[in-house]
Design a protein around this motif. Structure first.
Motif: not given
Lengths: 260, 380
Positions: A104-105, A123-126, A128, A164-166, A197
């Motif tokens: 998850q990161d 990565n920030d809380r996402c 992707a 950028q968003c999954s 990314r």
């Protein structure tokens, strides 16, 4: 002397047992909903593999990963950023940039000649650019994670995925499927989008060779190839399973502590 | 284990910071007092005080969602105006008698437009804040402050005389001096945590000013007798914008990073300079302060070298080991600034960590990982 490292991630739990010189055993389990339980399962399996009767035979244990404070038998916890740096450095002392891609990161860690972290970005809380992203894509493409990873499946004309968003990227891929894009070009496009990314994260800490991939997604050969192409440098192959680099780093720190 | 601050003065500050309609506001309103909300450190709150009104800095504290305000903002607007406007739509700001908006940033300035269409606060205005910090802009802001003075006076039917303005300036300058005394104590063996300091600082903007000054004096007495903080791994400075949540700092401090200094809206930038009390014209004094003397914020053009100097001085004065740059997601003021800060601190050999956050704290686990790794990187 025996020591242990236990890395409890979002998707898997990893345990490594070390002696003075080398890795005695290592084990990876799927994460349960209870980090304590995941830690026990991973460590028990690693101990059994090594023929060690009890956790008490380990002089020191360091926990790391998201569940690092919940490892019941750990003497101490250290962040996974520091541990991945240390683990990668032990596996190849010439590594200076570690790209860790977990469930998850993802993070890029810049290390010095002693394996000490100099700088890092996360990565920030996402999702992707993480394992979750690849899992979602494998589901949409119905090709399995192996399908995304396999070098034979990397098409010559990677499609462009800009989101950028999954979740939105998934919609984008669905559109491309409906437009008739070839599966290999979709797969190559997915790996390229993650490589892009990671590229900007690497540039943020500054690219210094050698560069190694760690974490579960380091097994994605298609991604490694895309990243090599994007960065223009070779991705170093580590001599051990790069997924356990964090647990290995934790065990190395445990060894240091036990000797102190 | 470090002891907690126990004075009722500190507790009163914590209560004011932890909610919007806090006991001090309730008491003020029950006594017939009127409240005027405002956004941003550049609003001359002295004018509001001079009118006999209580200035209240807008926050979204305690907000549990943005579902009402999401209808009025796009997905790239930051979470601060979203939460704050959501609270307002829920009736959380119905106690306001007025609101002074300002063109501090594009996200916040559009709160004015939405407020005007959807809420019935009796007095509503927006100030135009210049982007440059030269003498011409002082003239511009002089005019803006004069317009505010006249509009407030007219609406609330008070004569805001020069004398009243000077009294308010002195009252607010006293706050600044007392707050600076607290910051002075944080140099060396600091007796106060960063989370405690932020709670004290935010309270200034959420209660009657003279009451607050009295509390500050009491807190200073307590702090001077208090044992210094110990058991921390590093001395940190936080640099950023609209941070009003002490629990965010607390998470950093739980990992062992004692926050000893800052450059944030509710922190040192509020009070590192005073309004010049020696000038003839109080409006001129305020215009000069808010445009030129107030520590610069990244919304001001061409002023980055001065900001850099401010930060570097702060690092030296407070013996800072590492710097955390915080930014609300989608904040355009702070996005480029932190990349410049990172390069500047690197040049000086000072570790720097950039953290993006949401206005209402979430993802504490990720914050902990980053802070722990940052401290480990520093060898702490």
């Amino acid at each position: 002397m025996l020591v242990g490292g236990c890395d409890i991630g979002s998707t898997t739990g990893k345990a490594v047992v070390l002696n003075e010189k080398s890795i005695v055993s290592q084990y990876i389990v799927s994460s349960t909903t209870r980090p304590e339980e995941t830690a026990r399962q991973a460590m028990d399996a690693a101990l059994e593999l090594a023929g060690i009767a009890s956790i008490d035979d380990l002089a020191y244990v360091v926990g790391t990963g998201y569940g690092r404070t919940k490892v019941p038998f750990a003497n101490e916890n250290i962040s996974e950023i520091t541990c991945h740096g240390r683990g990668a450095h032990w596996l190849d002392p010439e590594v200076r940039t570690v790209v860790d891609i977990g469930g998850q990161d993802c993070k890029v860690v810049s290390i010095d000649s002693r394996g000490k972290t100099v700088e890092f970005v996360m990565n920030d809380r996402c999702a992707a650019g993480t394992g979750r992203f690849f899992e979602a894509m494998a589901r949409v493409l119905d090709c399995g994670l192996e399908g995304i990873s396999s070098l034979e499946n990397q098409g010559p004309n990677p499609c462009t995925i800009t989101n950028q968003c999954s979740v939105f990227a998934e919609s984008e891929v669905v559109t491309l499927i409906n437009e008739g894009t070839e599966l290999p070009d979709l797969i190559a496009g997915i790996n390229l989008s993650v490589a892009n990314r990671l590229f900007s994260m690497v540039k943020r800490v500054g690219l210094v060779e050698k560069l190694a991939l760690t974490g579960g997604c380091s097994k994605n050969q298609g991604l490694a190839k895309a990243l090599e192409k994007k960065l223009g440098v070779e991705v170093t192959t580590l001599p051990e399973d790069p997924q356990v680099a964090g647990a290995l780093g934790a065990a190395l720190i445990a060894k240091e502590r036990a000797a102190a | 284990m470090d002891s907690k601050l126990t004075s009722t003065a500190y507790e009163e500050c914590v209560a004011a910071t932890a909610s919007i309609v806090n006991p001090a506001v309730e008491q003020w309103c029950e006594g017939g007092g009127r409240v005027v909300g405002y956004f941003c450190s550049h609003v001359p709150t002295e004018v509001i005080s001079a009118a006999g009104l209580m200035p209240f800095r807008m926050r979204g504290t305690g907000s549990d969602g943005t579902e009402l305000s999401d209808a009025f903002f796009s997905s790239i607007n930051c979470s601060f105006p979203r939460h704050t406007f959501n609270l307002a739509l829920q009736g959380g700001y119905d106690f306001l008698d007025g609101l002074v908006c300002i063109s501090s940033c594009d996200h916040v300035r559009r709160v004015y437009d939405n407020w005007k269409r959807n809420l019935q606060t009796p007095f509503l205005t927006i100030m135009s804040l210049p982007r440059k910090v030269e003498d011409a802009q002082v003239g511009w802001y002089h005019e803006e402050i004069s317009i505010l003075r006249e509009a407030l006076g007219k609406h609330f039917d008070v004569d805001i005389s020069d004398e009243k303005l000077w009294d308010a300036i002195k009252l607010h300058n006293r706050t600044r001096r007392l707050q600076r005394e607290i910051y002075q104590l944080r140099k060396g063996r600091t007796p106060v945590s960063g989370a405690e300091t932020l709670a004290i600082m935010v309270a200034a903007t959420a209660m009657p000013r003279s009451r607050y000054n009295t509390l500050l004096e009491e807190i200073l007495v307590e702090l001077r007798q208090r044992e210094p903080r110990n058991g921390y791994r590093a001395r940190l400075m936080v640099v950023g914008g609209e941070l009003d949540d002490p629990s965010w700092i607390e998470t950093i401090e739980e990992q062992g990073g004692l926050v000893v200094a800052d450059s944030i809206c509710f922190g040192s930038r509020e009070m590192w300079a005073d309004i010049d009390e020696s000038l003839e014209d109080p409006v001129e004094a305020m215009a000069k302060y808010y445009i030129q003397d107030h520590p610069s914020c990244p919304r001001m053009y061409g002023d980055q070298p001065r900001r850099r100097e401010y930060l570097m001085n702060m690092v030296r004065e407070f013996d800072v080991d590492g710097v955390i740059g915080e930014r609300l997601m989608f904040c355009d003021q702070w996005c480029v600034e932190h990349y410049m800060n990172k390069a500047d601190f690197k040049e000086e050999g000072i570790p720097f960590l950039q953290l993006d956050r949401e206005y209402i704290s979430s993802g504490k686990g990720q914050l902990r990982t980053r802070i722990q790794a940052f401290l480990e990187t520093m060898g702490k």
